[in-house]
Design an enzyme around this catalytic site. Structure first.
Site, PDB file in Angstrom:
ATOM      1  CG  ASP A 238      -2.113   0.901   1.087  1.00 49.43           C
ATOM      2  OD1 ASP A 238      -2.362   1.410  -0.026  1.00 49.43           O
ATOM      3  OD2 ASP A 238      -2.816   1.104   2.091  1.00 49.43           O
ATOM      4  CG  ASP A 303      -9.247   2.642   1.545  1.00 47.94           C
ATOM      5  OD1 ASP A 303      -8.609   1.893   0.784  1.00 47.94           O
ATOM      6  OD2 ASP A 303      -8.862   2.942   2.691  1.00 47.94           O
TER       7      ASP A 303
END
Length: 499
Positions: A238, A303
């Site tokens: 990430d 997200d």
């Protein structure tokens, strides 16, 4: 469930059928069947009921149609994207889980909670459907590295080796979350000082970053060697830049070489890993080439879940994700046209379809729609749901044979947009997508009314409520003349109930 009867309709110029689609801030997908009869193509469609809607598989003879987008094995030799469960949806929205120890853990999970969720993947139907990966997101690791400067687990919350043995004993795999940075305390680890491979940059979390052009950086592959000893099967890398939301963390603006370093370490480990690079990473060159050469999948957007909400998900949040997937797959179409193998999968983020509306924040229709989009995009199918309270619809969406057949097919032929009336791939509210055709002539077609653009859809709103659209065989890829050159001998119509 039977098809409604429609009189076959066509004229001498085109093959259209107007299709009314309803918005109501969700995508309504209808059944579209292409079928052959005496060397002609017809369209037949069925409007959805309140609860269910369908997709069709289209059949022709054994000849690939033009403009198909077949994929190859991913870089690390996987046939399809990962399927399983990921913890971040619950970590971001702990209010959705009454039993979640929020006061004790905040956004960090412990091993007991992970086991309680991932054990649900051992249900025979779920496991047979390929959902075998238990993915731990952020918070499993310690702020203290080992003596070699490697990131290790927080021993007060986890015993990762024991967790791995438990999961593998159940026939499951294990995934771990990682970031390019490492605690600056690792600076003095190993006989080749870890700090000698750092760049002069510290973020607000007191993480340091490697110079991935420094040969000593690859000595840090000991991290992967350590994780191999734990039995790790997948890594979510990430905060890779350019891309990601990094401004508030003071991270370096270009960490694309971290994907290269992880890939090289994985190759040298001898273990089969899936590497997912996240999130919303830059898709321009040279970075597009970097992801294709080093990752199995990339997150196309950030997200989609809210934070500290009482609901897992709000439907409008997928608008930007759908648009970013459109841009992603259009790049793959260009690569395919230039005879480059398509190995990279687009990851749309966690899939919030397992729980009822009172938990998820989305209606049953919207859950149906989300499942279609994620399947069609050949996305990772990481459930973000509370696995302990799956309802009947959630189980069916996840495990029905038709869902899995569609997912397996779309893994080989990810959907690409074909706009009604033009066949172009621009962002529009009323959108058609096709997956395939395969070399056997099979394809799935999705018609979508994305509804009014709420700011991130990339298209001009044509209206709310019910809309009409027309699509043609030519819109979907092959021209009428090329279709007529195929052997279109009559065959049974194989209707697959996708949900």
């Amino acid at each position: 469930m039977e098809l409604e009867k429609f009189k076959p309709w066509r004229d001498s110029h085109s093959e259209h059928i107007p299709v009314p689609l309803t918005s109501r801030q969700n995508i309504i997908i209808i059944l579209l069947i292409l079928f052959s009869h005496y060397h002609h193509w017809y369209w037949r469609c069925r409007r959805p009921t309140d609860r269910w809607s369908l997709l069709a598989v289209c059949h022709k003879h054994h000849q690939r149609a033009p403009n198909s987008l077949p994929t190859s094995k991913s870089l690390h030799s996987f046939l399809h994207s990962a399927r399983g469960w990921n913890s971040w949806g619950i970590q971001a929205t702990p209010n959705t889980i009454p039993s979640y120890p929020k006061e004790e853990l905040g956004r960090v999970l412990n091993q007991k909670f992970i086991i309680s969720q991932c054990t649900m993947l051992t249900d025979p139907a779920t496991q047979d459907a390929g959902y075998d990966l238990c993915s731990l997101d952020g918070g499993w690791y310690s702020s203290i590295t080992d003596k070699f400067g490697c990131i290790t687990y927080n021993a007060s919350l986890f015993d990762i080796s024991a967790l791995s043995r438990y999961l593998h004993g159940k026939g499951l795999r294990m995934g771990l979350y990682s970031q390019p940075g490492t605690p600056c305390k690792a600076r003095h680890g190993t006989n080749v000082t870890v700090g000698s491979a750092f760049i002069d940059h510290v973020d607000k979390n007191n993480n340091c970053y490697f110079d991935y052009e420094n040969p000593n950086t690859q000595l840090y592959r000991e991290l992967i060697t350590l994780w191999v000893s734990w039995g790790v099967d997948m890594i979510k890398l990430d905060y890779v830049t350019p891309g990601s939301t990094f401004q508030d963390t003071c991270m370096p603006g270009n960490l694309n070489a971290s994907a290269i370093a992880y890939h090289c370490a994985i190759e040298k480990s001898g273990r089969k890993f899936q590497l997912d690079v996240s999130s919303d990473v830059c898709r321009s060159q040279p970075y597009w080439g970097t992801w294709n050469s080093n990752a199995d999948s990339i997150r196309v957007d950030t997200d989609i879940n809210p934070y500290d909400s009482d609901d897992f998900f709000f439907f409008y949040m997928q608008h930007c994700t759908v648009e970013d997937y459109r841009q992603f797959v259009n790049l793959q179409v260009v690569d395919a046209q230039n005879d480059k193998p398509v190995t990279l999968r687009g990851n749309l983020d966690n899939l919030f379809v397992g729980n009822p509306a009172k938990v998820k924040g989305v209606t049953d229709k919207q859950r149906n729609t989300l499942m279609r989009i994620w399947i069609g995009a050949s996305s990772n199918l990481f459930l973000g749901s509370d696995m302990r309270i799956l309802d009947d619809l959630g189980r069916w969406l996840i495990t029905s044979p038709s869902s899995i057949a569609a997912a397996d097919f779309c893994a080989m032929y990810p959907m690409q947009p074909r706009n009604p009336g033009t066949g172009s791939n621009q962002a529009v509210q009323l959108q058609a997508c096709i997956t395939g055709p395969s070399e056997h002539g099979e394809a799935y077609v999705l018609l979508t009314n994305l509804g009014p653009n709420l700011g991130d859809g990339g298209y001009v709103t044509v209206g709310g409520g019910e809309q009409k659209m027309s699509v043609t065989l030519a819109d979907m890829g092959p021209s009428r003349s090329s279709a007529n050159r195929l052997d279109l001998s009559p065959r049974p119509i194989h209707v697959l109930i996708l949900l």
